[in-house]
Enzyme design. Structure first.
Site, PDB file in Angstrom:
ATOM      1  N   LYS A  22       0.838  -1.204   0.023  1.00  0.00           N
ATOM      2  CA  LYS A  22      -0.062   0.037  -0.013  1.00  0.00           C
ATOM      3  C   LYS A  22       0.898   1.307  -0.121  1.00  0.00           C
ATOM      4  O   LYS A  22       0.643   2.250  -0.896  1.00  0.00           O
ATOM      5  CB  LYS A  22      -0.731   0.099   1.174  1.00  0.00           C
ATOM      6  N   ARG A  57      -9.594   1.401   9.036  1.00  0.00           N
ATOM      7  CA  ARG A  57      -9.074  -0.284   9.479  1.00  0.00           C
ATOM      8  C   ARG A  57     -10.276  -1.253  10.016  1.00  0.00           C
ATOM      9  O   ARG A  57     -10.092  -2.187  10.119  1.00  0.00           O
ATOM     10  CB  ARG A  57      -7.998  -0.245  10.489  1.00  0.00           C
ATOM     11  N   ARG A  88      11.869  -7.099   5.736  1.00  0.00           N
ATOM     12  CA  ARG A  88      11.775  -5.824   5.450  1.00  0.00           C
ATOM     13  C   ARG A  88      12.707  -5.137   6.419  1.00  0.00           C
ATOM     14  O   ARG A  88      12.806  -5.403   7.533  1.00  0.00           O
ATOM     15  CB  ARG A  88      10.519  -5.296   5.637  1.00  0.00           C
ATOM     16  N   ARG A 148      11.257  -2.895  11.676  1.00  0.00           N
ATOM     17  CA  ARG A 148      10.277  -2.184  12.219  1.00  0.00           C
ATOM     18  C   ARG A 148       9.731  -3.364  13.753  1.00  0.00           C
ATOM     19  O   ARG A 148       9.791  -4.320  13.420  1.00  0.00           O
ATOM     20  CB  ARG A 148       8.786  -2.042  11.435  1.00  0.00           C
ATOM     21  N   ARG A 195      -0.961  -8.693  13.283  1.00  0.00           N
ATOM     22  CA  ARG A 195      -1.560  -7.974  12.285  1.00  0.00           C
ATOM     23  C   ARG A 195      -2.438  -8.477  11.269  1.00  0.00           C
ATOM     24  O   ARG A 195      -3.407  -7.775  10.558  1.00  0.00           O
ATOM     25  CB  ARG A 195      -0.329  -6.999  11.818  1.00  0.00           C
TER      26      ARG A 195
HETATM   27  P1  AMP Z   1       0.835   0.529   9.261  1.00  0.00           P
HETATM   28  O1  AMP Z   1       2.268   1.206   9.029  1.00  0.00           O
HETATM   29  O2  AMP Z   1      -0.444   1.001   8.528  1.00  0.00           O
HETATM   30  O3  AMP Z   1       0.946  -1.123   9.334  1.00  0.00           O
HETATM   31  O4  AMP Z   1       0.529   0.577  10.804  1.00  0.00           O
HETATM   32  C1  AMP Z   1       1.202   0.566  11.977  1.00  0.00           C
HETATM   33  C2  AMP Z   1       0.386   0.489  13.184  1.00  0.00           C
HETATM   34  O5  AMP Z   1      -0.318   1.861  13.325  1.00  0.00           O
HETATM   35  C3  AMP Z   1      -0.560  -0.245  13.292  1.00  0.00           C
HETATM   36  O6  AMP Z   1      -0.102  -1.828  13.681  1.00  0.00           O
HETATM   37  C4  AMP Z   1      -1.704   0.389  14.343  1.00  0.00           C
HETATM   38  O7  AMP Z   1      -0.953   0.055  15.695  1.00  0.00           O
HETATM   39  C5  AMP Z   1      -1.367   1.566  14.004  1.00  0.00           C
HETATM   40  N1  AMP Z   1      -2.550   2.277  13.070  1.00  0.00           N
HETATM   41  C6  AMP Z   1      -2.379   2.794  11.758  1.00  0.00           C
HETATM   42  N2  AMP Z   1      -3.403   2.885  11.111  1.00  0.00           N
HETATM   43  C7  AMP Z   1      -4.258   2.694  12.360  1.00  0.00           C
HETATM   44  C8  AMP Z   1      -5.882   2.819  11.882  1.00  0.00           C
HETATM   45  N3  AMP Z   1      -6.497   3.271  11.047  1.00  0.00           N
HETATM   46  N4  AMP Z   1      -6.352   2.336  13.137  1.00  0.00           N
HETATM   47  C9  AMP Z   1      -5.892   1.888  14.211  1.00  0.00           C
HETATM   48  N5  AMP Z   1      -4.319   1.847  14.268  1.00  0.00           N
HETATM   49  C10 AMP Z   1      -3.759   2.092  13.270  1.00  0.00           C
END
Ligand code: AMP
Length: 218
Positions: free
Chosen positions: A13, A84, A123, A153, A164
């Site tokens: 994404k 989400r 990654r 990360r 996740r």
């Molecule tokens: P990502 O980089 O999109 O995988 O986001 C990393 C982390 O940020 C996720 O595992 C959540 O802890 C938090 N996060 C990001 N976007 C959201 C969202 N829309 N709702 C809740 N938590 C989020």
């Protein structure tokens, strides 16, 4: 253009949003990047949300909505990582109708879990440039002091990845149906190369990639 990129972690994404932002001028809004920036700054909010992030859990809806809101007011955006779950999707719908705006489309990037785990666990991110590498497919340069160190990360550790993906399947994937019912959903096979996926997304969204009309045989 106001577009949501939906898809599991590791489907690309963020990469696609960057490509599409360059090609269309729309702004890339990643709630994950907003979360990581807040944690890095060490603010009170950052400390509060760090444990959710590191375990691969969702940050509570009220917090993430407040963080995302100011970024949604511009002319066009590509939303990466938000919404989400259905509550966030409904909040977004309400916010957009208050602003007199509407969504142009929702792109679901699809790839099998095994491939996602493989992509995420390998990654590595350059701490100085943010560029993303993969230990096998695109290894970080050795002795590259300009870009190093290369960081994994916290939420790319095996257990957090599984967590996740479980949350994605339970809470985020049902949004495909939610947006399909609104006639907004397009699905794209994300296992292909980065440029192929970008082209497919643009085609699916009805923005021909490049103005030159190259009529091929097919
Ligand atoms: P990502 O980089 O999109 O995988 O986001 C990393 C982390 O940020 C996720 O595992 C959540 O802890 C938090 N996060 C990001 N976007 C959201 C969202 N829309 N709702 C809740 N938590 C989020």
């Amino acid at each position: 253009m106001r577009v949501i990129l939906l898809g599991p972690q590791g489907a690309g994404k963020g990469t696609q949003a960057q490509q599409l932002a360059e090609q269309t001028g729309a702004k890339h809004v990643s709630t994950g990047d907003l979360v990581r920036a807040e944690i890095k700054e060490g603010t009170e909010l950052g400390r509060k949300i760090q444990e959710y992030n590191d375990r691969g859990e969702l940050v509570p809806d009220e917090i993430i909505v407040e963080m995302a809101r100011p970024h949604l007011e511009g002319d066009g955006w590509l939303l990466d990582g938000f919404p989400r779950n259905e509550a966030q999707a409904r909040t977004l719908d309400e916010g957009l109708s208050e602003m007199g705006q509407r969504l142009d489309g929702v792109v679901a990037l699809e790839a099998p879990d095994d491939e996602l785990v493989e992509r995420l666990s390998g990654r590595r991110t350059s701490q100085s440039t943010g560029r993303i590498y993969h230990v096998e497919h695109d290894p970080p340069p050795e002795n590259g002091p300009d870009e190093g160190p290369f960081i994994q990360r916290e939420d790319d550790a095996e257990e957090a990845i599984r967590n996740r993906l479980d949350i994605y399947h339970e809470q985020t994937e049902p949004l495909k149906e939610y947006y399909d019912e609104q006639g907004l959903l397009v699905t794209v096979d994300a296992t292909r190369s980065i440029p192929e996926v970008t082209e497919e997304v643009l085609r699916a969204l009805g923005h021909a990639a490049g103005a030159g009309d190259q009529k091929g045989e097919s």
